[in-house]
Structure formats: structure tokens, C-alpha cells
Design a protein around this motif. Structure first.
Motif, short mmCIF file in Angstrom:
data_model
loop_
_atom_site.label_atom_id
_atom_site.label_comp_id
_atom_site.label_asym_id
_atom_site.label_seq_id
_atom_site.Cartn_x
_atom_site.Cartn_y
_atom_site.Cartn_z
N LYS A 47 0.83 -1.21 0.00
CA LYS A 47 0.00 0.00 0.00
C LYS A 47 0.86 1.26 0.00
CE LYS A 47 -3.99 -1.94 2.35
NZ LYS A 47 -4.88 -1.81 3.50
N GLN A 48 2.14 1.12 0.32
CA GLN A 48 3.01 2.29 0.44
C GLN A 48 4.00 2.45 -0.70
OE1 GLN A 48 4.79 1.78 4.34
NE2 GLN A 48 3.20 3.06 5.24
N ASN A 49 4.14 1.44 -1.53
CA ASN A 49 5.11 1.48 -2.63
C ASN A 49 4.40 1.17 -3.95
OD1 ASN A 49 7.80 1.74 -1.13
ND2 ASN A 49 6.80 0.03 -0.09
N GLN A 50 4.72 1.96 -4.97
CA GLN A 50 4.04 1.80 -6.25
C GLN A 50 5.01 2.11 -7.38
OE1 GLN A 50 0.31 3.80 -6.23
NE2 GLN A 50 -0.26 3.11 -8.26
N HIS A 51 4.83 1.40 -8.51
CA HIS A 51 5.62 1.67 -9.70
C HIS A 51 5.15 3.00 -10.31
CE1 HIS A 51 7.70 -2.18 -9.97
NE2 HIS A 51 6.57 -2.72 -9.54
N ILE A 52 6.08 3.95 -10.45
CA ILE A 52 5.78 5.25 -11.04
C ILE A 52 6.93 5.64 -11.94
CG2 ILE A 52 5.38 7.70 -10.60
CD1 ILE A 52 3.92 6.88 -8.04
N LYS A 53 6.63 5.85 -13.21
CA LYS A 53 7.62 6.28 -14.19
C LYS A 53 7.48 7.77 -14.41
CE LYS A 53 9.88 2.74 -16.07
NZ LYS A 53 11.33 2.72 -15.90
N VAL A 54 8.61 8.47 -14.48
CA VAL A 54 8.60 9.91 -14.77
C VAL A 54 9.41 10.13 -16.04
CG1 VAL A 54 9.15 12.22 -13.92
CG2 VAL A 54 8.41 10.45 -12.30
N THR A 93 13.37 7.85 -14.24
CA THR A 93 13.24 6.81 -13.21
C THR A 93 13.78 5.50 -13.78
OG1 THR A 93 10.97 6.48 -13.96
CG2 THR A 93 11.28 7.85 -12.02
N SER A 94 14.81 5.59 -14.60
CA SER A 94 15.30 4.46 -15.38
C SER A 94 15.87 3.32 -14.56
CB SER A 94 16.36 4.94 -16.37
OG SER A 94 17.47 5.48 -15.68
N VAL A 95 16.38 3.60 -13.38
CA VAL A 95 17.05 2.57 -12.58
C VAL A 95 16.08 1.93 -11.59
CG1 VAL A 95 18.90 2.15 -10.90
CG2 VAL A 95 19.29 3.66 -12.85
N ASP A 96 15.18 2.71 -11.03
CA ASP A 96 14.26 2.23 -10.00
C ASP A 96 12.96 3.02 -10.12
OD1 ASP A 96 12.90 1.46 -7.71
OD2 ASP A 96 14.42 2.16 -6.31
N ASP A 97 11.87 2.35 -10.45
CA ASP A 97 10.61 3.08 -10.61
C ASP A 97 9.62 2.81 -9.48
OD1 ASP A 97 9.64 0.55 -11.15
OD2 ASP A 97 8.72 1.08 -13.05
N VAL A 98 10.10 2.30 -8.34
CA VAL A 98 9.21 2.07 -7.20
C VAL A 98 9.33 3.25 -6.25
CG1 VAL A 98 8.68 0.58 -5.24
CG2 VAL A 98 9.43 -0.43 -7.40
N ALA A 99 8.21 3.96 -6.11
CA ALA A 99 8.19 5.15 -5.25
C ALA A 99 7.52 4.82 -3.92
CB ALA A 99 7.42 6.28 -5.93
N THR A 112 -3.78 7.41 -1.63
CA THR A 112 -3.40 7.99 -0.34
C THR A 112 -3.75 7.02 0.79
OG1 THR A 112 -5.52 9.17 -0.24
CG2 THR A 112 -3.62 10.39 -1.10
N LYS A 113 -4.01 5.76 0.45
CA LYS A 113 -4.34 4.73 1.45
C LYS A 113 -3.08 3.96 1.79
CE LYS A 113 -9.03 4.47 -0.20
NZ LYS A 113 -10.07 3.70 -0.86
N TRP A 114 -2.23 4.58 2.61
CA TRP A 114 -0.91 4.03 2.90
C TRP A 114 -0.86 3.19 4.16
CZ3 TRP A 114 0.30 9.79 2.77
CH2 TRP A 114 0.28 10.25 1.44
N TYR A 115 -1.90 3.16 4.92
CA TYR A 115 -1.89 2.49 6.22
C TYR A 115 -2.49 1.12 6.13
CZ TYR A 115 -6.04 5.31 5.61
OH TYR A 115 -7.13 5.94 5.07
#
Length: 157
Positions: free
Chosen positions: A22-29, A37-43, A154-157
Motif C-alpha cells: 500500500k506504500q510502494n508503487q511503480h511510477i515512471k517519470v 526513473t530508469s534505474v528504480d521506478d518504485v516510489a 493515499t491509502k498508505w496504512y
């Protein structure tokens, strides 16, 4: 959902949660057609969310800051790196995710982002240390960041 924004300028692609988290997600910029975000796309979403909000506020309240004439993009980037120009830093959304450092430059006649890959694992390696420039209006950046803010969990908990 497809990318928010335009890849040739600024786009953010919200992917799936990382391993059900719930706290980590794949996000490409994407900036200027390049994946910053070529090396790591987990935010880490709480940090990503707060940094998006901070960038939006910074851009909305941005005042012209002199850049000492018209230096080259490389000279200006080096100056920002040496002076820790926080007022210019942008898209530092999650330190482990971003493979490039980005700075926003605004004056009455132009608006752009300069960036450089810092992570040696970035491919092609020949781009590491080069400075790239993307001409983009402040409103376009704000709109892309705001739409991203509205679409991430925004549901991180």
C-alpha cells in the motif's frame, strides 16, 4: 491509466502497487522523452505525495531568481549543484526513485527544466553526467503534478 502529461515534455505514469504494497508503487517519470526513473521506478507513496505537493507550491509561488546573465545549461546546472539551489530543484519526488537531478529555470521570457542523470546504473551510460534541457511552461508542470497528485493512492496504512 495512461501517462499524465506529455512524454516529450513531462509525463508521469502511475503503475501497479509494488508486490501488493500500500506504500510502494511503480511510477515512471518522463522528461523530454527520457525516463528519469530508469534505474528504480518504485516510489514510496507518502514521500512521493508530499514532494509533489511541495513542488506544486514552489511553482505556484515561484519568483524570478537571477541566473547571472545567460550561462550555458551545463554551467547553470553546475552552479545549482554547487549552491544547493533548493528554490530551483524540482521533481525530487523520491530520492531512491529518481535517476536524475532536475532544476526549474524561469524568467519573464523563458521557462525550462535542466536535468542530468547521476546514477551510474542508468543506460545508456554515455548519458550520465550530460545536461539535458526541456522547454516547458510552468502551468504545464503544475497541471501534470496536480493531476498526478489527484490520481495516486493515499491509502498508505
Amino acid at each position: 491509466m495512461g501517462p499524465i502529461g506529455e512524454r516529450t515534455k513531462l509525463a508521469i505514469d502511475i503503475g501497479a502497487p509494488w508486490e501488493g504494497s500500500k506504500q510502494n508503487q511503480h511510477i515512471k517519470v518522463w522528461l523530454g522523452g527520457k525516463d528519469i526513473t530508469s534505474v528504480d521506478d518504485v516510489a514510496y507513496l507518502p514521500t512521493f505525495y508530499n514532494n509533489l505537493k511541495n513542488d506544486i507550491e514552489k511553482l505556484k509561488n515561484y519568483a524570478h531568481v537571477s541566473t547571472d546573465g545567460d550561462p550555458s545549461d551545463e554551467a547553470l546546472f553546475a552552479h545549482f549543484e554547487m549552491t544547493d539551489a533548493a528554490q530551483h530543484r524540482i521533481l525530487s519526488l523520491d530520492l531512491t526513485t529518481m535517476s536524475a537531478r532536475c532544476y526549474y529555470v524561469y524568467s519573464p521570457d523563458r521557462s525550462y527544466i535542466i536535468f542530468s542523470y547521476w546514477d551510474e546504473r542508468h543506460e545508456p551510460r554515455s548519458e550520465v553526467g550530460d545536461v539535458f534541457r526541456v522547454d516547458i511552461e510552468r502551468e504545464e508542470i503544475i497541471n501534470t503534478l496536480q493531476e498526478t497528485l489527484q490520481n495516486i493512492s493515499t491509502k498508505w496504512y
